[in-house]
Write an enzyme that holds these catalytic residues in place. Structure first.
Site, PDB file in Angstrom:
ATOM      1  N   CYS A  26      -3.090   1.790   7.899  1.00 12.19           N
ATOM      2  CA  CYS A  26      -2.313   1.019   7.036  1.00 12.19           C
ATOM      3  C   CYS A  26      -2.682  -0.503   7.124  1.00 12.19           C
ATOM      4  CB  CYS A  26      -0.940   1.613   7.630  1.00 12.19           C
ATOM      5  SG  CYS A  26       0.306   0.463   6.930  1.00 12.19           S
ATOM      6  N   CYS A  57       2.830   8.597   1.882  1.00 12.46           N
ATOM      7  CA  CYS A  57       3.188   7.619   3.109  1.00 12.46           C
ATOM      8  C   CYS A  57       3.769   6.163   2.321  1.00 12.46           C
ATOM      9  CB  CYS A  57       2.111   7.271   3.891  1.00 12.46           C
ATOM     10  SG  CYS A  57       2.347   5.884   5.196  1.00 12.46           S
ATOM     11  N   ASN A  66      -6.904   4.187  14.889  1.00  9.27           N
ATOM     12  CA  ASN A  66      -7.551   3.982  13.616  1.00  9.27           C
ATOM     13  C   ASN A  66      -8.087   2.268  13.650  1.00  9.27           C
ATOM     14  OD1 ASN A  66      -8.714   4.697  11.181  1.00  9.27           O
ATOM     15  ND2 ASN A  66      -6.563   5.537  10.390  1.00  9.27           N
ATOM     16  N   CYS A 109       5.013  -7.096   7.827  1.00  3.17           N
ATOM     17  CA  CYS A 109       5.951  -6.646   8.521  1.00  3.17           C
ATOM     18  C   CYS A 109       6.288  -7.824   9.629  1.00  3.17           C
ATOM     19  CB  CYS A 109       5.304  -5.237   9.466  1.00  3.17           C
ATOM     20  SG  CYS A 109       6.602  -4.838  10.559  1.00  3.17           S
ATOM     21  N   CYS A 167      -1.858  -3.465  14.846  1.00  6.27           N
ATOM     22  CA  CYS A 167      -1.663  -3.120  13.618  1.00  6.27           C
ATOM     23  C   CYS A 167      -2.055  -3.974  12.400  1.00  6.27           C
ATOM     24  CB  CYS A 167       0.036  -2.703  13.583  1.00  6.27           C
ATOM     25  SG  CYS A 167       0.394  -2.289  11.828  1.00  6.27           S
ATOM     26  N   GLU A 171       0.984  -1.262  -0.007  1.00  9.07           N
ATOM     27  CA  GLU A 171      -0.131   0.070  -0.146  1.00  9.07           C
ATOM     28  C   GLU A 171       0.690   1.241  -0.315  1.00  9.07           C
ATOM     29  OE1 GLU A 171      -3.769  -1.768   2.873  1.00  9.07           O
ATOM     30  OE2 GLU A 171      -2.712   0.230   3.204  1.00  9.07           O
ATOM     31  N   CYS A 188       2.803  -5.766  15.562  1.00  8.03           N
ATOM     32  CA  CYS A 188       2.386  -5.073  16.819  1.00  8.03           C
ATOM     33  C   CYS A 188       1.006  -5.518  17.045  1.00  8.03           C
ATOM     34  CB  CYS A 188       2.619  -3.690  16.658  1.00  8.03           C
ATOM     35  SG  CYS A 188       4.101  -2.932  16.548  1.00  8.03           S
ATOM     36  N   SER A 217       8.391   5.177  17.257  1.00  5.10           N
ATOM     37  CA  SER A 217       6.924   4.619  17.926  1.00  5.10           C
ATOM     38  C   SER A 217       7.008   4.109  19.381  1.00  5.10           C
ATOM     39  CB  SER A 217       6.299   3.630  17.097  1.00  5.10           C
ATOM     40  OG  SER A 217       6.069   3.953  15.553  1.00  5.10           O
ATOM     41  N   LEU A 218       6.559   4.927  20.445  1.00  4.33           N
ATOM     42  CA  LEU A 218       6.801   4.535  21.762  1.00  4.33           C
ATOM     43  C   LEU A 218       5.552   3.814  22.159  1.00  4.33           C
ATOM     44  CD1 LEU A 218       8.639   7.263  23.284  1.00  4.33           C
ATOM     45  CD2 LEU A 218       9.526   5.279  22.514  1.00  4.33           C
ATOM     46  N   HIS A 219       4.418   4.379  22.065  1.00  7.24           N
ATOM     47  CA  HIS A 219       3.111   3.961  22.331  1.00  7.24           C
ATOM     48  C   HIS A 219       2.973   3.400  23.998  1.00  7.24           C
ATOM     49  CE1 HIS A 219       2.824   3.580  18.205  1.00  7.24           C
ATOM     50  NE2 HIS A 219       3.266   2.494  18.127  1.00  7.24           N
ATOM     51  N   GLY A 264       5.445  -2.130   7.339  1.00 10.99           N
ATOM     52  CA  GLY A 264       6.811  -2.733   7.344  1.00 10.99           C
ATOM     53  C   GLY A 264       7.470  -1.792   8.270  1.00 10.99           C
ATOM     54  N   GLU A 265       8.621  -2.351   9.017  1.00 13.84           N
ATOM     55  CA  GLU A 265       9.735  -1.771   9.586  1.00 13.84           C
ATOM     56  C   GLU A 265      11.015  -1.376   8.710  1.00 13.84           C
ATOM     57  OE1 GLU A 265       9.908  -0.087  12.382  1.00 13.84           O
ATOM     58  OE2 GLU A 265      12.367   0.104  12.201  1.00 13.84           O
TER      59      GLU A 265
HETATM   60  N1  SAH Z   1       6.870   0.016  11.559  1.00 11.97           N
HETATM   61  C1  SAH Z   1       6.972   1.724  11.731  1.00 11.97           C
HETATM   62  C2  SAH Z   1       6.617   2.315  10.519  1.00 11.97           C
HETATM   63  C3  SAH Z   1       5.292   1.879  10.136  1.00 11.97           C
HETATM   64  S1  SAH Z   1       3.726   2.253  11.235  1.00 11.97           S
HETATM   65  C4  SAH Z   1       6.677   1.958  13.210  1.00 11.97           C
HETATM   66  O1  SAH Z   1       5.900   1.295  13.634  1.00 11.97           O
HETATM   67  O2  SAH Z   1       6.840   3.025  13.454  1.00 11.97           O
HETATM   68  C5  SAH Z   1       3.638   4.026  11.175  1.00 11.97           C
HETATM   69  C6  SAH Z   1       2.858   4.153  12.555  1.00 11.97           C
HETATM   70  O3  SAH Z   1       1.610   3.953  12.417  1.00 11.97           O
HETATM   71  C7  SAH Z   1       3.365   3.773  13.797  1.00 11.97           C
HETATM   72  O4  SAH Z   1       3.437   4.716  14.765  1.00 11.97           O
HETATM   73  C8  SAH Z   1       2.379   2.838  14.229  1.00 11.97           C
HETATM   74  O5  SAH Z   1       2.140   2.514  15.331  1.00 11.97           O
HETATM   75  C9  SAH Z   1       0.937   3.426  13.681  1.00 11.97           C
HETATM   76  N2  SAH Z   1      -0.171   2.559  13.597  1.00 11.97           N
HETATM   77  C10 SAH Z   1      -0.054   1.238  13.056  1.00 11.97           C
HETATM   78  N3  SAH Z   1      -1.464   0.888  12.838  1.00 11.97           N
HETATM   79  C11 SAH Z   1      -2.065   1.856  13.628  1.00 11.97           C
HETATM   80  C12 SAH Z   1      -3.593   1.978  13.633  1.00 11.97           C
HETATM   81  N4  SAH Z   1      -4.513   1.153  13.224  1.00 11.97           N
HETATM   82  N5  SAH Z   1      -4.181   3.240  14.027  1.00 11.97           N
HETATM   83  C13 SAH Z   1      -3.132   4.286  14.231  1.00 11.97           C
HETATM   84  N6  SAH Z   1      -1.931   4.058  14.131  1.00 11.97           N
HETATM   85  C14 SAH Z   1      -1.342   2.996  13.573  1.00 11.97           C
HETATM   86 FE1  SF4 Z   2       5.251  -3.367  11.888  1.00 14.40          FE
HETATM   87 FE2  SF4 Z   2       4.929  -0.612  12.409  1.00 14.40          FE
HETATM   88 FE3  SF4 Z   2       2.814  -2.045  12.245  1.00 14.40          FE
HETATM   89 FE4  SF4 Z   2       4.248  -2.617  14.381  1.00 14.40          FE
HETATM   90  S1  SF4 Z   2       3.335  -0.820  13.681  1.00 14.40           S
HETATM   91  S2  SF4 Z   2       3.593  -4.205  13.125  1.00 14.40           S
HETATM   92  S3  SF4 Z   2       6.436  -2.325  13.427  1.00 14.40           S
HETATM   93  S4  SF4 Z   2       4.293  -1.533  10.592  1.00 14.40           S
END
Ligand code: SAH
Ligand code: SF4
Length: 354
Positions: free
Chosen positions: A341, A109, A298, A116, A123, A96, A120, A222-224, A169-170
């Site tokens: 995403c 983006c 999201n 990935c 995600c 995507e 997470c 990304s800390l979360h 992806g990372e």
């Molecule tokens: N893998 C990398 C970059 C891609 S994800 C990373 O994790 O940073 C980019 C951002 O989107 C990250 O901060 C991720 O936590 C966030 N993200 C992923 N899924 C999401 C969702 N469903 N709603 C909001 N943010 C999300």
């Molecule tokens: Fe991969 Fe980033 Fe999604 Fe985590 S949030 S699964 S690192 S794409």
């Protein structure tokens, strides 16, 4: 299979045409056609002679991906599913990419991997597994394709001027292709280094390596979660590096590049969004030159997570601000399409399975 030209820089293209017995400047023409004009075929490159085009076409192709699905939102957000030139069991790999229109600029983006490996818990990308790394050319292709899809937008929204590596992806686990794409976007496509943002889940070896490149791009981490215990629940495969180690690597990044860090924090209702957690986060970040980007969740089906109510987001934000942290909030885009995403890809894969 024909060798793709996309992914090669000007000097590599010059070397390639020299091997064909042509003057090196023809390589500059190739680069301009691929990265500035967005050519899809060698035939289009009309300032190259017919015989040269024919010779190149025997061995090479531009190598652009095909648009397999497209969604356009009322706010002009465009989401594309690209089918790559490689496949698994007869089905092409897909990734995507999204075009995000802001008031003054168009951002793209990009994805860096098919799926990935980090997985997470919240995600959509992580849930659909991991297949392979993208090449630098496949990453740059996404920007060119979004630019094409935005052709009819009013200026300045008709050209991609910012790129965020925040798709599937990372990026730092596909380091060479990510850095290759950064350099191509900067030098060949002409996007300013300061307009490029690489987002990482906190992969410490990658952050340390990137710091040494001393580039002027923005690093988003990304800390979360404000502590290791909660972070490990949300990102169960990344337990090797604790928050302290991640933040140490971030300090090194700032020292070496002078670039302020962005910390991303995806707000999950009732999980990581209370005031105490905001205060704990602020304590951990004290003294770091950074800002926190809050991303309200999201919703993705089947994860069990939900987005917090706006008032909770506001409370979290204000608690951080009271503690002296600069906060930004990601504006929601493309609410009427599969904005999270990995969602569009999952939907298309589901169609095929059904
Ligand atoms: N893998 C990398 C970059 C891609 S994800 C990373 O994790 O940073 C980019 C951002 O989107 C990250 O901060 C991720 O936590 C966030 N993200 C992923 N899924 C999401 C969702 N469903 N709603 C909001 N943010 C999300
Ligand atoms: Fe991969 Fe980033 Fe999604 Fe985590 S949030 S699964 S690192 S794409």
């Amino acid at each position: 299979m024909l060798t793709p030209l996309i992914g090669l820089n000007t000097s590599e293209l010059c070397a390639l045409v020299k091997q064909e017995g042509e003057p090196a400047y023809r390589g500059q023409q190739l680069a301009r056609w691929i990265y500035r004009q967005g050519a899809h075929t060698i035939q289009e490159m009309t300032d190259l002679s017919r015989p040269l085009r024919a010779r190149l076409e025997e061995k090479y192709q531009v190598g652009r991906a095909r648009v397999a699905a497209q969604q356009r939102s009322r706010d002009r957000t465009v989401k594309l599913l690209l089918a790559l030139h490689s496949e698994e069991e007869g089905v092409p790999y897909t990734v995507e990419t999204v075009g995000l229109p802001y008031s003054e600029y168009l951002s793209c983006c990009v994805s860096t991997q098919v799926g990935c490996p980090v997985r997470c818990a919240f995600c959509a990308t992580g849930r659909s597994g991991y297949s392979r790394n993208l090449t630098a050319g496949e990453i740059v292709d996404q920007v060119l394709t979004v630019q094409e899809a935005a052709r009819d937008n009013p200026p300045p929204l008709d050209r991609v001027s910012h790129v965020v590596f925040m798709g599937m992806g990372e990026p730092l686990m596909n380091y060479d292709a990510t850095l290759g794409a950064v350099r191509l976007l900067n030098q060949e496509v002409g996007i300013g280094m300061r307009h490029l943002t690489v987002s990482t889940v906190g992969y410490v070896p990658g952050i340390r390596r990137l710091a040494k490149e001393k580039l002027q791009l923005t690093l988003a981490v990304s800390l979360h979660a404000p502590n290791d215990q909660l972070r490990q629940q949300l990102i169960p495969t990344m337990t090797r590096w604790g928050l302290d180690e991640i933040l140490d690597a971030c300090r090194a990044y700032f020292q070496q590049t002078g670039r302020r860090l962005t910390f991303e924090y995806c707000l999950l209702d009732g999980v990581n969004d209370n005031i105490k957690q905001a205060q704990e986060l602020a304590r951990r970040l004290r003294g770091l030159n950074c800002h926190v980007n809050l991303i309200p969740y999201n919703p993705v089906g089947g994860t069990g997570f939900a987005a917090p109510a706006p008032l909770r987001v506001k409370g979290f934000r204000e608690a951080l601000e009271r503690a002296g942290i600069v906060v930004t909030q990601r504006a929601q885009k493309g609410a009427d399409i599969d904005a999270a995403c990995g969602q569009l890809r999952r939907r298309e894969m589901g169609k095929r399975a059904g």
